[in-house]
Design a protein around this motif. Structure first.
Motif, PDB file in Angstrom:
ATOM      1  N   ALA A 207       0.892  -1.268   0.118  1.00 40.20           N
ATOM      2  CA  ALA A 207      -0.007   0.175   0.200  1.00 40.20           C
ATOM      3  C   ALA A 207       0.969   1.059  -0.023  1.00 40.20           C
ATOM      4  CB  ALA A 207      -0.904  -0.136   1.219  1.00 40.20           C
ATOM      5  N   VAL A 208       1.605   1.262   0.695  1.00 40.34           N
ATOM      6  CA  VAL A 208       2.851   2.400   0.975  1.00 40.34           C
ATOM      7  C   VAL A 208       3.587   2.657  -0.456  1.00 40.34           C
ATOM      8  CG1 VAL A 208       5.065   3.457   1.988  1.00 40.34           C
ATOM      9  CG2 VAL A 208       3.324   2.305   3.235  1.00 40.34           C
ATOM     10  N   ARG A 209       3.760   1.551  -1.040  1.00 39.89           N
ATOM     11  CA  ARG A 209       4.455   1.787  -2.435  1.00 39.89           C
ATOM     12  C   ARG A 209       3.451   2.360  -3.587  1.00 39.89           C
ATOM     13  NH1 ARG A 209       7.525  -3.054  -1.088  1.00 39.89           N
ATOM     14  NH2 ARG A 209       5.866  -4.470  -1.657  1.00 39.89           N
ATOM     15  N   ASN A 210       2.289   1.814  -3.389  1.00 41.46           N
ATOM     16  CA  ASN A 210       1.078   2.293  -4.281  1.00 41.46           C
ATOM     17  C   ASN A 210       0.938   3.945  -3.907  1.00 41.46           C
ATOM     18  OD1 ASN A 210       0.653  -0.047  -5.528  1.00 41.46           O
ATOM     19  ND2 ASN A 210      -1.082  -0.644  -3.988  1.00 41.46           N
ATOM     20  N   PHE A 211       0.958   4.248  -2.746  1.00 37.30           N
ATOM     21  CA  PHE A 211       0.749   5.688  -2.450  1.00 37.30           C
ATOM     22  C   PHE A 211       1.890   6.537  -2.965  1.00 37.30           C
ATOM     23  CE2 PHE A 211      -1.527   5.007   1.985  1.00 37.30           C
ATOM     24  CZ  PHE A 211      -2.527   4.424   1.285  1.00 37.30           C
ATOM     25  N   ILE A 212       3.164   5.868  -2.802  1.00 42.75           N
ATOM     26  CA  ILE A 212       4.266   6.571  -3.234  1.00 42.75           C
ATOM     27  C   ILE A 212       4.454   6.778  -4.727  1.00 42.75           C
ATOM     28  CG2 ILE A 212       6.818   6.648  -3.426  1.00 42.75           C
ATOM     29  CD1 ILE A 212       6.787   5.560  -0.509  1.00 42.75           C
ATOM     30  N   ALA A 213       3.771   5.665  -5.384  1.00 42.36           N
ATOM     31  CA  ALA A 213       3.833   5.641  -6.994  1.00 42.36           C
ATOM     32  C   ALA A 213       2.946   6.787  -7.515  1.00 42.36           C
ATOM     33  CB  ALA A 213       3.473   4.193  -7.561  1.00 42.36           C
ATOM     34  N   ASP A 214       1.608   6.871  -6.794  1.00 43.21           N
ATOM     35  CA  ASP A 214       0.678   7.700  -7.154  1.00 43.21           C
ATOM     36  C   ASP A 214       1.056   9.110  -7.046  1.00 43.21           C
ATOM     37  OD1 ASP A 214      -1.584   6.087  -7.832  1.00 43.21           O
ATOM     38  OD2 ASP A 214      -2.396   6.281  -5.876  1.00 43.21           O
ATOM     39  N   ARG A 215       1.907   9.613  -5.938  1.00 45.95           N
ATOM     40  CA  ARG A 215       2.315  10.808  -5.867  1.00 45.95           C
ATOM     41  C   ARG A 215       3.661  11.118  -7.244  1.00 45.95           C
ATOM     42  NH1 ARG A 215      -0.132  13.423  -5.827  1.00 45.95           N
ATOM     43  NH2 ARG A 215       0.968  15.254  -4.697  1.00 45.95           N
ATOM     44  N   ALA A 216       4.474  10.069  -7.162  1.00 43.94           N
ATOM     45  CA  ALA A 216       5.161  10.303  -8.040  1.00 43.94           C
ATOM     46  C   ALA A 216       4.910  10.351  -9.409  1.00 43.94           C
ATOM     47  CB  ALA A 216       6.505   9.127  -8.060  1.00 43.94           C
ATOM     48  N   ALA A 217       3.650   9.608  -9.806  1.00 41.43           N
ATOM     49  CA  ALA A 217       3.103  10.212 -11.281  1.00 41.43           C
ATOM     50  C   ALA A 217       1.988  11.224 -11.547  1.00 41.43           C
ATOM     51  CB  ALA A 217       2.329   8.770 -11.420  1.00 41.43           C
ATOM     52  N   GLY A 218       2.119  11.996 -10.260  1.00 43.02           N
ATOM     53  CA  GLY A 218       1.397  13.155 -10.199  1.00 43.02           C
ATOM     54  C   GLY A 218      -0.109  12.979 -10.037  1.00 43.02           C
ATOM     55  N   ARG A 219      -0.447  12.000  -9.629  1.00 42.85           N
ATOM     56  CA  ARG A 219      -1.974  11.481  -9.345  1.00 42.85           C
ATOM     57  C   ARG A 219      -2.350  11.716  -7.712  1.00 42.85           C
ATOM     58  NH1 ARG A 219      -0.339   6.921 -12.528  1.00 42.85           N
ATOM     59  NH2 ARG A 219      -0.072   5.596 -10.447  1.00 42.85           N
ATOM     60  N   VAL A 220      -3.620  12.298  -7.702  1.00 42.59           N
ATOM     61  CA  VAL A 220      -4.484  12.588  -6.525  1.00 42.59           C
ATOM     62  C   VAL A 220      -4.825  11.104  -6.089  1.00 42.59           C
ATOM     63  CG1 VAL A 220      -5.585  13.985  -5.000  1.00 42.59           C
ATOM     64  CG2 VAL A 220      -4.172  14.889  -6.597  1.00 42.59           C
ATOM     65  N   GLY A 221      -4.422  10.420  -5.287  1.00 41.31           N
ATOM     66  CA  GLY A 221      -4.796   9.141  -4.852  1.00 41.31           C
ATOM     67  C   GLY A 221      -5.476   9.034  -3.205  1.00 41.31           C
ATOM     68  N   ALA A 222      -5.029   8.213  -2.767  1.00 45.78           N
ATOM     69  CA  ALA A 222      -5.610   7.730  -1.278  1.00 45.78           C
ATOM     70  C   ALA A 222      -5.187   8.673  -0.232  1.00 45.78           C
ATOM     71  CB  ALA A 222      -5.094   6.431  -0.981  1.00 45.78           C
ATOM     72  N   THR A 223      -5.700   8.853   0.807  1.00 41.64           N
ATOM     73  CA  THR A 223      -5.312   9.601   1.901  1.00 41.64           C
ATOM     74  C   THR A 223      -4.802   8.984   2.980  1.00 41.64           C
ATOM     75  OG1 THR A 223      -7.405  10.878   1.219  1.00 41.64           O
ATOM     76  CG2 THR A 223      -6.669  11.497   3.539  1.00 41.64           C
ATOM     77  N   THR A 224      -3.872   9.648   3.573  1.00 40.91           N
ATOM     78  CA  THR A 224      -3.207   9.083   4.685  1.00 40.91           C
ATOM     79  C   THR A 224      -3.404  10.140   6.030  1.00 40.91           C
ATOM     80  OG1 THR A 224      -1.087  10.458   4.215  1.00 40.91           O
ATOM     81  CG2 THR A 224      -1.434   8.238   3.745  1.00 40.91           C
ATOM     82  N   VAL A 225      -3.192   9.410   7.302  1.00 42.71           N
ATOM     83  CA  VAL A 225      -3.571  10.216   8.354  1.00 42.71           C
ATOM     84  C   VAL A 225      -2.498  10.021   9.375  1.00 42.71           C
ATOM     85  CG1 VAL A 225      -4.937   8.203   9.166  1.00 42.71           C
ATOM     86  CG2 VAL A 225      -5.361  10.495  10.420  1.00 42.71           C
ATOM     87  N   VAL A 226      -2.404  10.946  10.317  1.00 45.13           N
ATOM     88  CA  VAL A 226      -1.546  10.942  11.487  1.00 45.13           C
ATOM     89  C   VAL A 226      -2.642  11.409  12.638  1.00 45.13           C
ATOM     90  CG1 VAL A 226       0.728  11.212  10.624  1.00 45.13           C
ATOM     91  CG2 VAL A 226      -0.713  13.313  11.202  1.00 45.13           C
ATOM     92  N   ALA A 227      -2.408  10.542  13.958  1.00 46.16           N
ATOM     93  CA  ALA A 227      -3.059  10.748  15.074  1.00 46.16           C
ATOM     94  C   ALA A 227      -2.133  10.879  16.572  1.00 46.16           C
ATOM     95  CB  ALA A 227      -3.914   9.425  15.203  1.00 46.16           C
ATOM     96  N   ASN A 228      -2.947  11.587  17.330  1.00 41.89           N
ATOM     97  CA  ASN A 228      -2.187  11.610  18.445  1.00 41.89           C
ATOM     98  C   ASN A 228      -2.547  10.574  19.528  1.00 41.89           C
ATOM     99  OD1 ASN A 228      -4.864  12.005  19.767  1.00 41.89           O
ATOM    100  ND2 ASN A 228      -4.928  14.182  19.854  1.00 41.89           N
ATOM    101  N   ARG A 229      -2.092  10.408  20.761  1.00 35.27           N
ATOM    102  CA  ARG A 229      -2.049   9.395  21.484  1.00 35.27           C
ATOM    103  C   ARG A 229      -3.479   9.177  22.374  1.00 35.27           C
ATOM    104  NH1 ARG A 229       3.849   9.927  24.759  1.00 35.27           N
ATOM    105  NH2 ARG A 229       5.074   9.182  22.716  1.00 35.27           N
ATOM    106  N   LEU A 230      -4.116  10.171  21.994  1.00 40.34           N
ATOM    107  CA  LEU A 230      -5.630  10.018  22.499  1.00 40.34           C
ATOM    108  C   LEU A 230      -6.652   9.603  21.458  1.00 40.34           C
ATOM    109  CD1 LEU A 230      -6.036  13.763  24.216  1.00 40.34           C
ATOM    110  CD2 LEU A 230      -5.357  11.494  25.299  1.00 40.34           C
ATOM    111  N   GLY A 231      -6.299   8.992  20.506  1.00 40.36           N
ATOM    112  CA  GLY A 231      -6.871   8.410  19.375  1.00 40.36           C
ATOM    113  C   GLY A 231      -7.656   9.223  18.549  1.00 40.36           C
TER     114      GLY A 231
END
Length: 270
Positions: free
Chosen positions: A144-168
């Motif tokens: 999945a990470v490789r797919n994400f990076i490939a999308d961005r390298a190709a200039g495609r707007v693809g899947a969404t990623t998220v970062v969270a805190n320790r409170l969920g």
């Protein structure tokens, strides 16, 4: 019914016009529309939850309404003014006179959504009555990470990623791959990237508040509706889910069709 699942679907997608009607071949080679596969995902979730949950398609387009009726799905018509799925879901609840305690937005571009993702989200809302909105996150595998990076390298707007805190709670959602991994799939023995699953559960009050806010600069730049909550100081709970053996990917661009069809075949879904 204390819970309803609404699938917002629009015809005039910027990146992929007529996307809900796009055909996807399953394991046997039989084609079904993206909308039909999304409704099937919703029906699986209702079945896993033991029933008692309403399921609707919300759209402003007669062609999508016709397809929904063809597959036996209940339709709620909405206006053309809805700017995203959350606004369309809020309008659908109002137009249909629904009064649930929990409203689930099952976005119509995620036909691979396992039913357990939906039921986990509903259970989180039932267990946490003070929560206004929650959404699932899925730790990526290296593919999945490789797919994400490939999308961005190709200039495609693809899947969404998220970062969270320790409170969920979500800190940020992005169409970029976050956190930065310098192109690596594994860091310190673990994949540090979480895929945001296109699925939300709201309290009616949170939906009502959302409609009173104008889109902010981050929502506008990223094209991500959920950032409106964060930009207005409204916490978004994240619920980590997993589906061993399953694959998850959304249909964001035409190039995603063969990838999703491959996953359907791999999982034996017709």
């Amino acid at each position: 019914m204390d819970t309803v699942i609404i699938i917002p679907a629009r015809y005039a997608s910027t990146r992929y016009p007529a996307k809900p009607l796009a055909m996807l071949k399953g394991a046997s080679g039989a084609g079904r529309s993206l909308l039909e596969r999304s409704v099937i995902a919703g029906r699986r979730a209702v079945e896993e939850a033991g029933g008692g949950i309403g399921l609707y398609v919300a759209t402003d387009d007669s062609r999508i309404a016709d397809e929904a009726q063809r597959i036996g799905a209940e339709v709620i018509m909405t206006s053309e003014t809805a700017r995203n799925g959350t606004e369309r879901v809020a309008e659908a609840v109002k137009n249909a006179g629904l009064a649930p305690q929990i409203v689930v937005n099952l976005q119509g571009d995620a036909p691979l959504t396992p039913p357990s993702f939906v039921t986990a989200l509903i259970q989180h809302m039932r267990d946490n009555p003070a929560t206004g909105i929650a959404t699932p996150i899925l730790r990526c595998d290296e593919d999945a990470v490789r797919n994400f990076i490939a999308d961005r390298a190709a200039g495609r707007v693809g899947a969404t990623t998220v970062v969270a805190n320790r409170l969920g709670q979500a800190l940020y959602f992005s169409k970029e791959v976050i956190p930065f991994t310098n192109g690596k799939g594994v860091v310190d023995g673990q994949v540090p990237v979480f895929h945001h699953v296109g699925l939300y559960a709201y309290r009616p009050a949170a939906l009502a508040a959302y409609g009173q806010w104008e889109p902010g600069p981050l929502e506008t730049l990223e094209g991500l509706e959920q950032l409106r909550f964060l930009e207005n100081g409204h916490p978004v709970d994240v619920v980590e889910v997993s589906a061993p053996g399953a694959k998850f990917w959304e249909l964001n661009n035409p190039s995603d069709v063969p990838l999703i069809e491959g996953y359907l075949k791999q999982m034996g879904w017709d």
